[in-house]
Design an enzyme around this catalytic site. Sequence first.
Site, short mmCIF file in Angstrom:
data_model
loop_
_atom_site.label_atom_id
_atom_site.label_comp_id
_atom_site.label_asym_id
_atom_site.label_seq_id
_atom_site.Cartn_x
_atom_site.Cartn_y
_atom_site.Cartn_z
N ARG A 148 59.43 -90.73 -32.09
CA ARG A 148 60.51 -90.94 -33.06
C ARG A 148 61.82 -90.98 -32.28
O ARG A 148 61.95 -90.36 -31.22
CB ARG A 148 60.55 -89.81 -34.08
N LYS A 172 57.68 -82.50 -35.95
CA LYS A 172 57.86 -81.95 -37.29
C LYS A 172 57.01 -80.70 -37.46
O LYS A 172 55.88 -80.63 -37.00
CB LYS A 172 57.47 -82.99 -38.34
N HIS A 243 62.61 -97.30 -35.28
CA HIS A 243 61.28 -96.96 -35.78
C HIS A 243 60.31 -98.12 -35.64
O HIS A 243 59.09 -97.93 -35.60
CB HIS A 243 61.38 -96.52 -37.24
N ARG A 246 58.18 -97.69 -32.70
CA ARG A 246 57.11 -96.72 -32.96
C ARG A 246 55.96 -97.40 -33.71
O ARG A 246 54.79 -97.21 -33.36
CB ARG A 246 57.69 -95.55 -33.75
N HIS A 269 51.16 -87.32 -36.69
CA HIS A 269 50.94 -87.35 -38.14
C HIS A 269 50.04 -86.19 -38.54
O HIS A 269 49.02 -85.95 -37.92
CB HIS A 269 50.27 -88.66 -38.57
N TYR A 278 48.57 -98.40 -40.51
CA TYR A 278 48.55 -99.39 -39.43
C TYR A 278 47.31 -100.27 -39.46
O TYR A 278 47.31 -101.36 -38.91
CB TYR A 278 48.69 -98.69 -38.08
#
Length: 299
Positions: A148, A172, A243, A246, A269, A278
């Site tokens: 990110r 995260k 992004h 990414r 994720h 994706y």
Amino acid sequence: MTNDNEYLIDFLSYCSIDKGLSQNTIDSYRNDLKLYLKYLDRKKITDFKNIKVEDINDYLKEITNKGDSVKTIAHTLTSIKEFHSYLKREGIVKEDVSISIKRPKIVKSIPRVLSVEDVDKLLDIKLKTPYDYRNKAMLEVMYGTGLRVSELVNLTLNNIDFTNSIIRIVGKGNKERIIPIGEYSMHYLELYMENRPLLTKRGVDTEALFLNNHGKKITRQGFFKILKGLLEEKGLDTNVSPHTLRHSFATHLLDRGADLRSIQEMLGHESISTTKIYTHVSDKAVENDYEEYHPRDKK
């Protein structure tokens, strides 16, 4: 009811202390619920016990008619549901009237990606100045690892293991993940490190990996400006965001047979369902290629 309603204040305190929610989440709850309480005021509902399912549905219709997105409405409903759940838990109301209201279904949009050719064009940077070496390294690392933009600009020297060619990232939820750096990305990262001393400034003490022209950590805005400049210079679509690199990283890996679980780990994720978006990008590419190239696609 007023925006400084004591129950709202108590609810937000509960979210902070008891549930340990982030300040961003608490702020979003506050903003959503202040608007909700204003709506209740307009309807002259002065007691939470008098709120009906219809009142909440009417409010959702009102913000829908104002043009709020499905995502915004879903978020607002989450705030309302959490608040009503709290009111019942505290015995302020006998029942949670929001419990039967279903959240609107959010259709995830397929992420935009660059073609391999466009990535090659973007990354074809002539290395003349220390800033060129920095820009080349940043973009190579971002495309080569799927970071990110916030993770990229917050990299420190300690995040990079030059011996084993890996990056350690705290993403995260404070979860650490380890991402391999390919030979190509590592090569340009090492070239940048040779030029990095030319970007440092006397009196500025920083462990940041990527530095701006003041010798300090580069910002998200700074990176975005660099990307926009390169897109213009290369004649590429300037609406491409950080992004997008990414997304391109993940899609190009998947196109070449990488395992979805491995991509999930590298992207950080929590759920495989997030990464599965994706597969739709790749499916669309397959469909387009079939329509364009298969000799018997059209009669």
